[in-house]
Design a protein around this motif. Structure first.
Motif, PDB file in Angstrom:
ATOM      1  N   VAL A  56       5.780 -13.557  43.887  1.00 28.97           N
ATOM      2  CA  VAL A  56       5.451 -12.811  45.110  1.00 28.97           C
ATOM      3  C   VAL A  56       6.600 -11.864  45.469  1.00 28.97           C
ATOM      4  O   VAL A  56       6.382 -10.675  45.766  1.00 28.97           O
ATOM      5  CB  VAL A  56       5.171 -13.788  46.273  1.00 28.97           C
ATOM      6  CG1 VAL A  56       4.942 -13.018  47.570  1.00 28.97           C
ATOM      7  CG2 VAL A  56       3.970 -14.663  45.954  1.00 28.97           C
ATOM      8  N   ALA A  57       7.827 -12.395  45.431  1.00 31.63           N
ATOM      9  CA  ALA A  57       8.986 -11.551  45.721  1.00 31.63           C
ATOM     10  C   ALA A  57       9.128 -10.450  44.680  1.00 31.63           C
ATOM     11  O   ALA A  57       9.480  -9.307  45.014  1.00 31.63           O
ATOM     12  CB  ALA A  57      10.252 -12.410  45.774  1.00 31.63           C
ATOM     13  N   GLY A  58       8.845 -10.763  43.418  1.00 32.19           N
ATOM     14  CA  GLY A  58       8.949  -9.756  42.367  1.00 32.19           C
ATOM     15  C   GLY A  58       7.971  -8.615  42.547  1.00 32.19           C
ATOM     16  O   GLY A  58       8.318  -7.438  42.361  1.00 32.19           O
ATOM     17  N   VAL A  64       6.865  -2.930  44.173  1.00 38.09           N
ATOM     18  CA  VAL A  64       6.163  -1.945  45.004  1.00 38.09           C
ATOM     19  C   VAL A  64       7.159  -1.115  45.805  1.00 38.09           C
ATOM     20  O   VAL A  64       7.014   0.114  45.938  1.00 38.09           O
ATOM     21  CB  VAL A  64       5.154  -2.645  45.925  1.00 38.09           C
ATOM     22  CG1 VAL A  64       4.509  -1.645  46.872  1.00 38.09           C
ATOM     23  CG2 VAL A  64       4.084  -3.359  45.109  1.00 38.09           C
ATOM     24  N   LEU A  65       8.187  -1.763  46.336  1.00 39.68           N
ATOM     25  CA  LEU A  65       9.193  -1.027  47.099  1.00 39.68           C
ATOM     26  C   LEU A  65       9.958  -0.046  46.214  1.00 39.68           C
ATOM     27  O   LEU A  65      10.302   1.061  46.647  1.00 39.68           O
ATOM     28  CB  LEU A  65      10.158  -2.006  47.775  1.00 39.68           C
ATOM     29  CG  LEU A  65       9.597  -2.752  48.987  1.00 39.68           C
ATOM     30  CD1 LEU A  65      10.535  -3.859  49.431  1.00 39.68           C
ATOM     31  CD2 LEU A  65       9.351  -1.781  50.154  1.00 39.68           C
ATOM     32  N   LEU A  66      10.251  -0.437  44.991  1.00 37.91           N
ATOM     33  CA  LEU A  66      10.897   0.494  44.061  1.00 37.91           C
ATOM     34  C   LEU A  66       9.994   1.699  43.804  1.00 37.91           C
ATOM     35  O   LEU A  66      10.473   2.829  43.656  1.00 37.91           O
ATOM     36  CB  LEU A  66      11.246  -0.209  42.762  1.00 37.91           C
ATOM     37  CG  LEU A  66      12.452  -1.164  42.806  1.00 37.91           C
ATOM     38  CD1 LEU A  66      12.590  -1.924  41.493  1.00 37.91           C
ATOM     39  CD2 LEU A  66      13.731  -0.378  43.108  1.00 37.91           C
ATOM     40  N   GLY A  67       8.684   1.471  43.746  1.00 38.09           N
ATOM     41  CA  GLY A  67       7.761   2.583  43.585  1.00 38.09           C
ATOM     42  C   GLY A  67       7.730   3.510  44.787  1.00 38.09           C
ATOM     43  O   GLY A  67       7.350   4.682  44.668  1.00 38.09           O
ATOM     44  N   GLY A 115       5.956  -4.090  56.233  1.00 35.89           N
ATOM     45  CA  GLY A 115       5.154  -5.224  55.797  1.00 35.89           C
ATOM     46  C   GLY A 115       5.712  -5.876  54.544  1.00 35.89           C
ATOM     47  O   GLY A 115       5.789  -7.109  54.449  1.00 35.89           O
ATOM     48  N   LEU A 116       6.132  -5.078  53.563  1.00 36.67           N
ATOM     49  CA  LEU A 116       6.690  -5.633  52.334  1.00 36.67           C
ATOM     50  C   LEU A 116       8.039  -6.306  52.594  1.00 36.67           C
ATOM     51  O   LEU A 116       8.348  -7.358  52.015  1.00 36.67           O
ATOM     52  CB  LEU A 116       6.846  -4.534  51.284  1.00 36.67           C
ATOM     53  CG  LEU A 116       5.533  -3.997  50.704  1.00 36.67           C
ATOM     54  CD1 LEU A 116       5.775  -2.725  49.917  1.00 36.67           C
ATOM     55  CD2 LEU A 116       4.877  -5.062  49.813  1.00 36.67           C
ATOM     56  N   LEU A 147      19.727   1.704  45.603  1.00 36.38           N
ATOM     57  CA  LEU A 147      20.106   0.880  46.747  1.00 36.38           C
ATOM     58  C   LEU A 147      19.352  -0.441  46.783  1.00 36.38           C
ATOM     59  O   LEU A 147      19.922  -1.501  47.080  1.00 36.38           O
ATOM     60  CB  LEU A 147      19.850   1.663  48.037  1.00 36.38           C
ATOM     61  CG  LEU A 147      20.169   0.941  49.352  1.00 36.38           C
ATOM     62  CD1 LEU A 147      21.651   0.659  49.464  1.00 36.38           C
ATOM     63  CD2 LEU A 147      19.677   1.759  50.544  1.00 36.38           C
ATOM     64  N   ILE A 148      18.057  -0.410  46.488  1.00 35.79           N
ATOM     65  CA  ILE A 148      17.245  -1.628  46.573  1.00 35.79           C
ATOM     66  C   ILE A 148      17.708  -2.680  45.560  1.00 35.79           C
ATOM     67  O   ILE A 148      17.973  -3.830  45.940  1.00 35.79           O
ATOM     68  CB  ILE A 148      15.752  -1.278  46.408  1.00 35.79           C
ATOM     69  CG1 ILE A 148      15.248  -0.560  47.663  1.00 35.79           C
ATOM     70  CG2 ILE A 148      14.919  -2.518  46.145  1.00 35.79           C
ATOM     71  CD1 ILE A 148      13.822  -0.075  47.574  1.00 35.79           C
ATOM     72  N   PRO A 149      17.833  -2.367  44.255  1.00 33.46           N
ATOM     73  CA  PRO A 149      18.325  -3.402  43.336  1.00 33.46           C
ATOM     74  C   PRO A 149      19.761  -3.822  43.614  1.00 33.46           C
ATOM     75  O   PRO A 149      20.116  -4.997  43.427  1.00 33.46           O
ATOM     76  CB  PRO A 149      18.189  -2.745  41.960  1.00 33.46           C
ATOM     77  CG  PRO A 149      18.020  -1.306  42.198  1.00 33.46           C
ATOM     78  CD  PRO A 149      17.395  -1.158  43.531  1.00 33.46           C
TER      79      PRO A 149
END
Length: 697
Positions: free
Chosen positions: A211-213, A218-221, A252-253, A295-297
């Motif tokens: 679920v986290a993956g 999606v956030l990376l997209g 939401g994510l 930034l996200i990773p």
């Protein structure tokens, strides 16, 4: 034009990519090293060589069982939870354009925790994914509410912290009510509420890891759209980004990631704030890190490093066996609170949250109207006192009270009133003391949304008292009082010493106070979880603000504090009016600002410490009562302080009566009732201040 043919720009680009790659390699190395150390820690006698043999295929079945069923699940949970919280914090900071947004400051953790506890309290059994959905719903509702109050324009840093803190306090209060009322159904959820990495096998990670993956992918997209939104709505809208849809999807994510973390390990404090904040600080020396694709990773890796490091540090210091009793979230909260204090001291903080306490209120009312209002409040206090004496698990009549006063009441009535009257008096005195302390804090901090509970003073008093309750058997009342007062004084000293650097601004004061409050709450949780169950129940009840068991000697500290402070406040009412404006005006008029501020804050600490020692922790009284008094009688402290004291007595008296009556013969602590009552009023204040700020622009 010659610059188009120069070879330097490609070299610079390579260097920039090299720094980013170097950072990624360093974080990967830290994760590998931390994971290796983590696998060697545990209660079983397995060292590094045993783990290496298992990796090479030469390990025994017992070694494999210990590693796979115990150590590996805890390690993977730390990686998943830390990464999820790091990403959630980074995304929330970007969409709100607020450097202090996180699952903690947006009350996501508190909302998710309440939802999970509520399901457990009412006996509903859900699978792991179902529990995640419940946590997601609670966290999302809290986050949307806080963001709606604080705004997403990037200027409401203080407003966001205040809104998140207030909503979290209210949600935590409801959670504590459920923990007290449904102790059997929610057994074990108190310690879990601070965040624990203990896992029962790999089932949780296998279920929630994907679920986290998916949320991360999606956030990376969405990385490019997040880049544009973080820069500004107008720019993003010009380039075709649907602002509202993208922001809601990102929130939401992020909440889904936080809910996944809460379901897997409980609310882990401050990882979601510290990890992305560190990443953004590194962006100044690592070009390209400001883009969300990097930034996200990076935030995910930093979150995993922070949580894994906290768990390794915890088990290295106190030992693996003792570490089983201590929530890992205690360590992360303490470290994160220290980070927040340092950040608040060094950061350039600007806010349009609130005007000084005297600026937004009416200058005053006529003398006749003031006397009528004060008389009406005094009558209301008497009515509340009479109603509180008559109501409870045993209903009495005025004639019973008259007989008790004259010594002619029967044994049953005498027994009831001998225990009830001191409780009523304690509630009234505590309310008056906290209201005065709140009024002083608001004037000195020049912020109508500040109160002793939000700048760490109440948390420090609570920590001092709980430390004595859980470590000293049969502690006396005066020892408890002294410990609460000492804790409040230490908290105040820390907050104001740290806030003194950089001009002693009210924004910095509140942010540092929030960090000290969080650290104090984490230490309280640590003390309670390490104590025996009897002390846990006693400390929880006391932390809820209960008048249970109070006798007339217990009222002495509050009476002395009020008698000592009242003449000082009467003498310094003019200085209070000046300090609530700015620093220059009182200085020009000959007021020693630093010394006066210290004296008034000492009075606030004395009042708060006495009230906390008298009946425990009460929230929102120091905020609601002074603000309501300001709306009724104006901002002049000669009129404000008496009205605030009476309103505080009314609020706590009514809360205590409701707590003793609603579920009689059961009881709800008065502090929980004041939080539940005061939170909606505070929300309305925040909304009104935001509306005023918007009209001002």
């Amino acid at each position: 034009m010659a610059t188009l043919t120069e070879p330097r720009p490609p070299v610079v680009a390579v260097r920039r990519r090299g720094r980013l790659a170097l950072l990624g390699g360093g974080l990967a190395a830290l994760l590998l090293l931390g994971s290796a150390v983590h696998l060697t820690q545990g209660t079983a006698d397995l060292g590094a060589l045993d783990v290496l043999r298992l990796v090479s295929g030469a390990g025994t079945g017992d070694t494999a069982a210990v590693v796979v069923e115990s150590r590996l699940p805890r390690l993977l949970a730390a990686l998943v939870v830390g990464g999820a919280l790091g990403v959630a914090g980074a995304v929330l900071q970007s969409v709100s354009r607020n450097s202090l947004a996180s699952p903690d400051t947006l009350a996501v953790n508190a909302g998710a925790h309440l939802a999970v506890v509520a399901v457990a309290a009412f006996g509903v059994s859900l699978p792991l994914l179902g529990a995640t959905g419940i946590a997601f719903a609670g966290g999302l509702a809290a986050a949307v509410f806080v963001l709606a109050l604080a705004g997403t324009g990037g200027t409401g840093i203080l407003r966001l912290v205040l809104a998140g803190t207030a909503i979290a306090l209210a949600l935590i209060s409801v959670t504590q009510v459920l923990l007290l009322l449904y102790a059997q159904e929610t057994r074990g959820l108190f310690a879990w509420g601070e965040g624990s990495l203990d896992q029962n096998g790999l089932g949780g990670v296998r279920t929630l890891g994907p679920v986290a993956g998916v949320a991360l992918a999606v956030l990376l997209g969405m990385a490019r759209r997040l880049d544009l939104i973080h820069v500004g709505d107008d720019h993003a809208r010009t380039l075709g980004v649907h602002i509202g849809r993208t922001r809601f999807a990102a929130v939401g994510l992020a909440v889904l990631l936080a809910a996944t973390a809460v379901t897997l390990a409980g609310p882990i404090g401050f990882v979601g704030l510290a990890a992305p904040a560190v990443a953004r600080l590194l962006a100044s020396v690592v070009p390209g890190l400001h883009r969300h694709a990097a930034l996200i990773p990076c935030s995910a890796a930093l979150g995993a490093v922070l949580l894994l490091g906290a768990d390794v540090l915890l088990r290295a210091i106190i030992g693996p066996q003792r570490a089983l009793e201590v929530p890992t979230g205690v360590v992360t909260t303490i470290l994160g609170a220290l980070f927040l204090v340092v950040l608040a001291r060094t950061a350039r903080i600007t806010t349009a949250t609130a005007a000084p306490p005297s600026a937004g209120a009416r200058g005053g009312v006529s003398a006749t109207r003031y006397r009528v209002t004060l008389g009406a409040l005094a009558v209301a206090v008497v009515a509340v006192a009479v109603g509180a004496v008559l109501l409870g698990d045993a209903k009495l009549l005025l004639g019973d009270v008259v007989n008790w006063v004259s010594g002619q009441a029967g044994p049953i009535v005498t027994g009831v009133l001998d225990t009830r009257v001191p409780r009523v008096a304690a509630a009234l005195l505590a309310g008056a003391a906290l209201a005065l302390g709140g009024a002083l804090t608001q004037a000195v901090a020049r912020n109508p949304l500040a109160e002793p509970g939000m700048i760490g003073v109440v948390g420090g008093a609570g920590l001092g008292a709980v430390a004595v309750i859980t470590t000293v058997s049969g502690v006396g009342f005066w020892t408890l009082t002294g410990s609460a007062g000492l804790g409040a004084a230490v908290a105040m000293a820390v907050v104001f010493a740290a806030a003194a650097r950089g001009g002693f601004t009210s924004e910095r004061l509140v942010l540092i106070g929030f960090g000290v409050h969080a650290a104090a709450q984490a230490l309280v949780t640590l003390l309670i979880t390490l104590s025996d169950p009897w002390n846990e129940t006693k400390a929880l009840t006391w932390l809820g603000g209960s008048t249970y068991g109070r006798t007339f000697p217990h009222l002495v500290p509050m009476v002395l504090a009020l008698l000592l402070v009242a003449p000082v406040l009467f003498r310094m009412r003019r200085e209070l009016d000046l300090l609530s404006l700015d620093d220059e005006t009182p200085r020009v008029l000959g007021v020693p600002v630093a010394r006066t501020r210290l004296l008034l804050l000492s009075c606030a600490v004395l009042l708060t410490g006495a009230a906390v020692a008298g009946i425990g922790v009460l929230t929102f009284v120091g905020l609601v009562a002074p603000h309501a008094a300001r709306a009724i009688v104006g901002s002049r402290h000669a009129r404000l302080l008496p009205a605030a004291a009476l309103l505080g007595a009314i609020l706590v008296g009514m809360a205590d009566t409701a707590g003793r009556t609603l579920i009689a013969p059961g009881q709800l602590p008065a502090g929980l009732m004041t939080a539940i009552i005061g939170a909606p009023y505070f929300v309305w204040l925040l909304y009104r201040h935001r509306s005023k700020a918007a009209r001002g622009r």
